[in-house]
Design a protein around this motif. Sequence first.
Motif, PDB file in Angstrom:
ATOM      1  N   CYS A 123       4.555  17.006   5.328  1.00 36.37           N
ATOM      2  CA  CYS A 123       3.697  16.033   6.003  1.00 36.37           C
ATOM      3  C   CYS A 123       3.755  16.359   7.489  1.00 36.37           C
ATOM      4  O   CYS A 123       4.734  16.045   8.164  1.00 36.37           O
ATOM      5  CB  CYS A 123       4.195  14.615   5.720  1.00 36.37           C
ATOM      6  SG  CYS A 123       3.152  13.308   6.402  1.00 36.37           S
ATOM      7  N   PHE A 124       2.684  16.969   7.999  1.00 38.60           N
ATOM      8  CA  PHE A 124       2.683  17.486   9.359  1.00 38.60           C
ATOM      9  C   PHE A 124       1.442  17.032  10.124  1.00 38.60           C
ATOM     10  O   PHE A 124       0.529  16.420   9.565  1.00 38.60           O
ATOM     11  CB  PHE A 124       2.744  19.016   9.354  1.00 38.60           C
ATOM     12  CG  PHE A 124       4.049  19.580   8.844  1.00 38.60           C
ATOM     13  CD1 PHE A 124       5.169  19.606   9.663  1.00 38.60           C
ATOM     14  CD2 PHE A 124       4.152  20.076   7.558  1.00 38.60           C
ATOM     15  CE1 PHE A 124       6.377  20.128   9.204  1.00 38.60           C
ATOM     16  CE2 PHE A 124       5.346  20.596   7.081  1.00 38.60           C
ATOM     17  CZ  PHE A 124       6.464  20.625   7.916  1.00 38.60           C
ATOM     18  N   GLY A 125       1.427  17.379  11.403  1.00 35.20           N
ATOM     19  CA  GLY A 125       0.267  17.082  12.230  1.00 35.20           C
ATOM     20  C   GLY A 125      -0.005  15.598  12.329  1.00 35.20           C
ATOM     21  O   GLY A 125       0.913  14.769  12.390  1.00 35.20           O
ATOM     22  N   GLY A 126      -1.292  15.258  12.327  1.00 36.97           N
ATOM     23  CA  GLY A 126      -1.678  13.855  12.428  1.00 36.97           C
ATOM     24  C   GLY A 126      -1.102  12.999  11.325  1.00 36.97           C
ATOM     25  O   GLY A 126      -0.756  11.834  11.548  1.00 36.97           O
ATOM     26  N   MET A 127      -0.939  13.553  10.125  1.00 41.09           N
ATOM     27  CA  MET A 127      -0.381  12.766   9.031  1.00 41.09           C
ATOM     28  C   MET A 127       1.104  12.520   9.233  1.00 41.09           C
ATOM     29  O   MET A 127       1.649  11.531   8.736  1.00 41.09           O
ATOM     30  CB  MET A 127      -0.634  13.449   7.687  1.00 41.09           C
ATOM     31  CG  MET A 127      -2.075  13.384   7.214  1.00 41.09           C
ATOM     32  SD  MET A 127      -2.793  11.706   7.195  1.00 41.09           S
ATOM     33  CE  MET A 127      -1.675  10.873   6.052  1.00 41.09           C
ATOM     34  N   GLY A 128       1.778  13.405   9.977  1.00 42.15           N
ATOM     35  CA  GLY A 128       3.167  13.135  10.333  1.00 42.15           C
ATOM     36  C   GLY A 128       3.271  11.901  11.209  1.00 42.15           C
ATOM     37  O   GLY A 128       4.194  11.091  11.068  1.00 42.15           O
ATOM     38  N   ILE A 129       2.298  11.736  12.121  1.00 42.74           N
ATOM     39  CA  ILE A 129       2.270  10.540  12.966  1.00 42.74           C
ATOM     40  C   ILE A 129       1.935   9.312  12.131  1.00 42.74           C
ATOM     41  O   ILE A 129       2.543   8.248  12.285  1.00 42.74           O
ATOM     42  CB  ILE A 129       1.253  10.711  14.108  1.00 42.74           C
ATOM     43  CG1 ILE A 129       1.586  11.924  14.954  1.00 42.74           C
ATOM     44  CG2 ILE A 129       1.212   9.459  14.981  1.00 42.74           C
ATOM     45  CD1 ILE A 129       0.559  12.233  16.024  1.00 42.74           C
TER      46      ILE A 129
ATOM     47  N   VAL B 273       0.863  -1.184   0.000  1.00 42.86           N
ATOM     48  CA  VAL B 273       0.000   0.000   0.000  1.00 42.86           C
ATOM     49  C   VAL B 273       0.895   1.228   0.000  1.00 42.86           C
ATOM     50  O   VAL B 273       1.783   1.361   0.853  1.00 42.86           O
ATOM     51  CB  VAL B 273      -0.929   0.029   1.229  1.00 42.86           C
ATOM     52  CG1 VAL B 273      -1.717   1.337   1.268  1.00 42.86           C
ATOM     53  CG2 VAL B 273      -1.885  -1.159   1.199  1.00 42.86           C
ATOM     54  N   LEU B 274       0.682   2.133  -0.963  1.00 47.80           N
ATOM     55  CA  LEU B 274       1.452   3.365  -1.071  1.00 47.80           C
ATOM     56  C   LEU B 274       0.596   4.543  -0.625  1.00 47.80           C
ATOM     57  O   LEU B 274      -0.565   4.665  -1.043  1.00 47.80           O
ATOM     58  CB  LEU B 274       1.885   3.614  -2.523  1.00 47.80           C
ATOM     59  CG  LEU B 274       3.308   3.208  -2.915  1.00 47.80           C
ATOM     60  CD1 LEU B 274       3.504   1.712  -2.740  1.00 47.80           C
ATOM     61  CD2 LEU B 274       3.611   3.636  -4.340  1.00 47.80           C
ATOM     62  N   LEU B 275       1.167   5.388   0.206  1.00 45.40           N
ATOM     63  CA  LEU B 275       0.515   6.635   0.599  1.00 45.40           C
ATOM     64  C   LEU B 275       1.390   7.785   0.144  1.00 45.40           C
ATOM     65  O   LEU B 275       2.510   7.959   0.639  1.00 45.40           O
ATOM     66  CB  LEU B 275       0.306   6.680   2.113  1.00 45.40           C
ATOM     67  CG  LEU B 275      -0.184   8.014   2.694  1.00 45.40           C
ATOM     68  CD1 LEU B 275      -1.503   8.443   2.061  1.00 45.40           C
ATOM     69  CD2 LEU B 275      -0.321   7.911   4.205  1.00 45.40           C
ATOM     70  N   LEU B 276       0.905   8.559  -0.823  1.00 47.39           N
ATOM     71  CA  LEU B 276       1.611   9.741  -1.311  1.00 47.39           C
ATOM     72  C   LEU B 276       1.136  10.909  -0.449  1.00 47.39           C
ATOM     73  O   LEU B 276       0.116  11.538  -0.733  1.00 47.39           O
ATOM     74  CB  LEU B 276       1.312   9.978  -2.793  1.00 47.39           C
ATOM     75  CG  LEU B 276       2.056   9.111  -3.817  1.00 47.39           C
ATOM     76  CD1 LEU B 276       1.889   7.612  -3.547  1.00 47.39           C
ATOM     77  CD2 LEU B 276       1.587   9.423  -5.231  1.00 47.39           C
ATOM     78  N   ALA B 277       1.854  11.121   0.644  1.00 45.90           N
ATOM     79  CA  ALA B 277       1.386  12.047   1.676  1.00 45.90           C
ATOM     80  C   ALA B 277       1.787  13.487   1.377  1.00 45.90           C
ATOM     81  O   ALA B 277       2.939  13.774   1.063  1.00 45.90           O
ATOM     82  CB  ALA B 277       1.942  11.626   3.037  1.00 45.90           C
ATOM     83  N   GLU B 278       0.817  14.373   1.476  1.00 48.97           N
ATOM     84  CA  GLU B 278       1.075  15.810   1.427  1.00 48.97           C
ATOM     85  C   GLU B 278      -0.030  16.479   2.224  1.00 48.97           C
ATOM     86  O   GLU B 278      -1.162  16.620   1.747  1.00 48.97           O
ATOM     87  CB  GLU B 278       1.110  16.354   0.001  1.00 48.97           C
ATOM     88  CG  GLU B 278       1.433  17.839   0.000  1.00 48.97           C
ATOM     89  CD  GLU B 278       1.594  18.434  -1.379  1.00 48.97           C
ATOM     90  OE1 GLU B 278       1.905  19.641  -1.445  1.00 48.97           O
ATOM     91  OE2 GLU B 278       1.409  17.733  -2.380  1.00 48.97           O
ATOM     92  N   SER B 279       0.276  16.854   3.453  1.00 48.49           N
ATOM     93  CA  SER B 279      -0.786  17.327   4.343  1.00 48.49           C
ATOM     94  C   SER B 279      -0.234  18.178   5.470  1.00 48.49           C
ATOM     95  O   SER B 279       0.810  17.869   6.048  1.00 48.49           O
ATOM     96  CB  SER B 279      -1.527  16.118   4.937  1.00 48.49           C
ATOM     97  OG  SER B 279      -2.505  16.518   5.870  1.00 48.49           O
TER      98      SER B 279
END
Length: 289
Positions: free
Chosen positions: A148-154, A100-106
Amino acid sequence: MNISYSECSARERIARLLDEGSFHEWLPPSERVASPHLAELGVPSAFDDGVAVGRATLAGRTIFVAAQEGEFMGGGVGEVHGAKLVGLFRRALRERPDAVLLLAESGGVRLHEANAGLIAVSEVMRALLDLRAAGVPTIVLIGGANGCFGGMGIVARCADRIVMSDIGRLAMSGPEVIEASHGVDEFDSRDRALVWRTTGGKHRWLSGDCDLLVADELAAFRAAAIASLNAAAPVTLASLEDEHQLLSERLHLLDAPVEGDEAIALWTRLGVPAPQRVPELDPGELTRS
């Protein structure tokens, strides 16, 4: 031609990272699954709520993928956005793709729907850890302009593997949040060099918070994602104890008073050769040093 990862939209990243034409999106914009909370507040919404999810192939192997759109509310997580991520992870738990890939930007949770967003992020973390426990590799790619910050950083740090570019950023609290809470003397969010020395990809790689450091190129991210397809590392008591030991050792690196730049002092104590040159090195030079 080298194409910048950071300058692409979420769907452009999907189209160029994965096998051509292989992406099948679930709940696409045509389904108009948007946040009900934003409409109540009179805030413009997006028909995909800022995240694209679906199935695709990467180097011929079946994967599930989610890509956050940083141009919509900074990739902020709300109820629907979070539910799409949770649904993707739970479906992956049933169908067992190769990864599973998550392209995170948040920037984290949307303040417009904070409680719903916070609950959503906690559900995302639980669903991701369930995947890890089942042995399905979870890979996070970080290289967008919003970081990638906040909850998405976790969430990112809950994954099996993190891939970052040198211009990517990863942290719990964003620079603007720290400045607003503790003042500019604590953290000047306009000091770009300080921001990247503290949260940027090079620092995260040197301190052990990301596994692969790459250039800001789609081809580099694709290669790193392919190399990570067998990166499953289920959480065990032993792995947690190792992580706690690493964090404890890193914390004690700054026990002694620091003179001058804290990041360079930390890199020095980590044993990085010529730490003052880190900001000017490209990812390849840094990882080879």
